[in-house]
Structures are given as structure tokens and as C-alpha cells.
Design a protein around this motif. Structure first.
Motif, PDB file in Angstrom:
ATOM      1  N   ASP B  31       0.785  -1.386  -0.122  1.00  0.00           N
ATOM      2  CA  ASP B  31       0.004   0.062   0.104  1.00  0.00           C
ATOM      3  C   ASP B  31       0.906   1.250  -0.035  1.00  0.00           C
ATOM      4  O   ASP B  31       0.326   2.430   0.324  1.00  0.00           O
ATOM      5  CB  ASP B  31      -1.123   0.090   1.100  1.00  0.00           C
ATOM      6  N   ARG B  51       0.128   6.410  -2.620  1.00  0.00           N
ATOM      7  CA  ARG B  51      -0.524   5.509  -1.868  1.00  0.00           C
ATOM      8  C   ARG B  51      -1.798   4.992  -2.580  1.00  0.00           C
ATOM      9  O   ARG B  51      -2.295   6.069  -3.533  1.00  0.00           O
ATOM     10  CB  ARG B  51      -0.947   6.069  -0.614  1.00  0.00           C
ATOM     11  N   ASP B  53      -5.029   5.097  -2.190  1.00  0.00           N
ATOM     12  CA  ASP B  53      -6.188   5.778  -2.258  1.00  0.00           C
ATOM     13  C   ASP B  53      -6.329   7.135  -3.117  1.00  0.00           C
ATOM     14  O   ASP B  53      -7.379   7.821  -3.392  1.00  0.00           O
ATOM     15  CB  ASP B  53      -6.274   6.466  -0.846  1.00  0.00           C
ATOM     16  N   VAL B  54      -5.234   7.058  -4.008  1.00  0.00           N
ATOM     17  CA  VAL B  54      -5.404   8.170  -5.188  1.00  0.00           C
ATOM     18  C   VAL B  54      -4.623   7.412  -6.275  1.00  0.00           C
ATOM     19  O   VAL B  54      -4.148   6.377  -6.156  1.00  0.00           O
ATOM     20  CB  VAL B  54      -4.403   9.406  -4.796  1.00  0.00           C
ATOM     21  N   SER B  55      -5.196   7.864  -7.658  1.00  0.00           N
ATOM     22  CA  SER B  55      -5.019   7.347  -8.871  1.00  0.00           C
ATOM     23  C   SER B  55      -3.749   8.028  -9.533  1.00  0.00           C
ATOM     24  O   SER B  55      -3.118   7.392 -10.527  1.00  0.00           O
ATOM     25  CB  SER B  55      -6.211   7.184  -9.871  1.00  0.00           C
ATOM     26  N   LYS B  68      -5.395   0.517  -9.055  1.00  0.00           N
ATOM     27  CA  LYS B  68      -5.295  -0.525  -8.242  1.00  0.00           C
ATOM     28  C   LYS B  68      -5.897  -1.963  -8.333  1.00  0.00           C
ATOM     29  O   LYS B  68      -5.232  -2.797  -8.155  1.00  0.00           O
ATOM     30  CB  LYS B  68      -5.908  -0.191  -6.952  1.00  0.00           C
TER      31      LYS B  68
END
Lengths: 114, 113
Positions: B31, B51, B53-55, B68
Motif C-alpha cells: 500500500d 498510496r 487511495d489516489v490514482s 489498483k
């Protein structure tokens, strides 16, 4: 700011001789410390890591050992060097408080075994 | 499952062009995905990290794109310069690995003047 020092920068040693490479970190406390070896034109192989004084984990069986006598000092050693120990040795540190912290590398020691 | 694959092994780009380096991983526990830049005779230096949580993350001419679902991430260098000529490593880490990174094998980038 934090800095990491490795020495010596280059080292030429005969086969069978001992080795001691030193790494120190300044500007931080309780860092995680790492030793990597990089073969010419290759990636990074993790050799040892330490999360505290006297705590050493080995990633691969080998002719080398590591010690952490002080919080910010990491030493890579060998009693008898082999030809296969030649390479570029890198020390790195990361903040030890939480996971997913970047690792910061020193400028390495180029070790040649004759 | 710990392996991080990286391609291409080497890349030649003209000055002003876009350099793209791709990495793929298997372990869904990863992660944190940093990229490092290494010049000859020097240690790798952190370039940019992302991380899941963002692209996408952009810092100057450097952009990380992260997919992801495909378990892939890539480094884009816009307006590539001869000073960008270096070896680039992607890496991955995760909670279950503590502070240990798994590094890709590296990409040697040459930007022609």
C-alpha cells in the motif's frame, strides 16, 4: 535535517580478508536501518535490517553479518571476504514510528575483492 | 508474491519527450509505492511516492499513475531532459512488511540532447 553517511566510498580488499563498513545517521532518533547490496547494473538486494539497538534481521544467508551498537550506527562485517562479495553496498534509514515511510539512502561503498 | 516487475529494462528518449516506466505487483497487501532515481556512483534518491487511495500524483515533471485493480503503477517524466538520465527503481511496501521495500530491477533511462 537528517543525513546519512557511509564510509569508505571505495574499498579494495583481497579474498579472505575481513571487512567493516560503517553507516551513521544524523538528525533523527530510533531509525530503522538497512544494508543493501547492488550488483553492477542490477537491482537492490536487502541484506539486513534493524529496528533497534542490537536487533538485526537477515534477509539472505551469506558470508556477511551486521551489528547496531548504537541507535544511529549500523555496521556491515565479514570475517573472510569471498570474490562474490564484490558489489555496491548501500545503507539506508527510515523513520521507525509508523509503516510506509520512505527509505533514504547513503552514497554507498564500492567494494572490489581481488 | 513479493516480486515487483518493472519494464522496460532500458529506455532511450529524445529531449523534450515523455519517458514512461511501468511496474506491476502481485501482493495486494502492498500500500505504498515509491519511485527512486539513481545516478552512477550514488545511492538511490526518493523521487515521488503514491498510496493506493489516489490514482495519480504529480510533482513537477514527474507523475505517478496508479491502477489498483490492475495492480500496476507507472512513472511518467514529461519534457524529459538529459539531466534525467539515470536508473529508476519502483518499489512497494505494506503494513505486513514493516518498513521493508520490494524493489523492481530498475530501468536505465537515457535522454538524448
Amino acid at each position: 535535517s537528517q543525513t546519512i553517511h557511509q564510509w569508505p566510498a571505495t574499498l579494495v580488499q583481497p579474498v579472505g580478508s575481513p571487512l567493516s563498513l560503517e553507516c551513521t545517521v544524523e538528525g533523527t532518533s530510533n531509525p530503522n536501518l538497512y544494508w543493501y547490496r547492488q550488483a553492477a547494473g542490477r537491482g537492490l538486494q536487502l541484506l539486513f535490517y534493524s529496528v533497534g539497538i542490537g536487533q538485526i534481521s537477515s534477509e539472505v544467508p551469506q558470508n556477511l553479518s551486521a551489528s547496531r551498537p548504537q541507535d544511529r550506527q549500523f555496521i556491515l562485517s565479514s570475517k573472510k571476504l569471498l570474490l562474490s562479495d564484490s558489489g555496491f553496498y548501500l545503507c539506508a534509514w527510515s523513520a521507525g514510528t509508523t509503516s510506509n515511510q520512505p527509505q533514504h539512502f547513503g552514497d554507498g561503498t564500492r567494494l572490489s575483492i581481488l | 508474491q513479493q516480486q515487483v516487475k518493472q519494464s522496460p529494462q532500458s529506455l532511450i528518449v529524445q529531449k523534450g519527450g515523455i519517458s514512461i516506466i511501468n511496474c506491476a505487483y502481485e501482493n495486494t497487501a502492498f500500500d505504498y509505492f515509491p519511485w527512486y532515481q539513481q545516478f552512477p556512483g550514488k545511492g538511490p534518491a526518493l523521487l515521488i511516492a503514491i498510496r493506493p487511495d489516489v490514482s495519480e500524483k504529480k510533482e513537477g515533471r514527474f507523475t505517478i499513475s496508479f491502477n489498483k485493480s490492475a495492480k500496476q503503477f507507472s512513472l511518467h517524466i514529461m519534457d524529459s531532459q538529459p539531466g534525467d538520465s539515470a536508473t529508476y527503481f519502483c518499489a512497494a511496501s505494506g503494513y505486513n512488511y514493516g518498513q521493508n521495500f520490494v524493489f523492481g530491477p530498475g530501468t536505465r533511462l537515457s535522454v538524448l540532447p
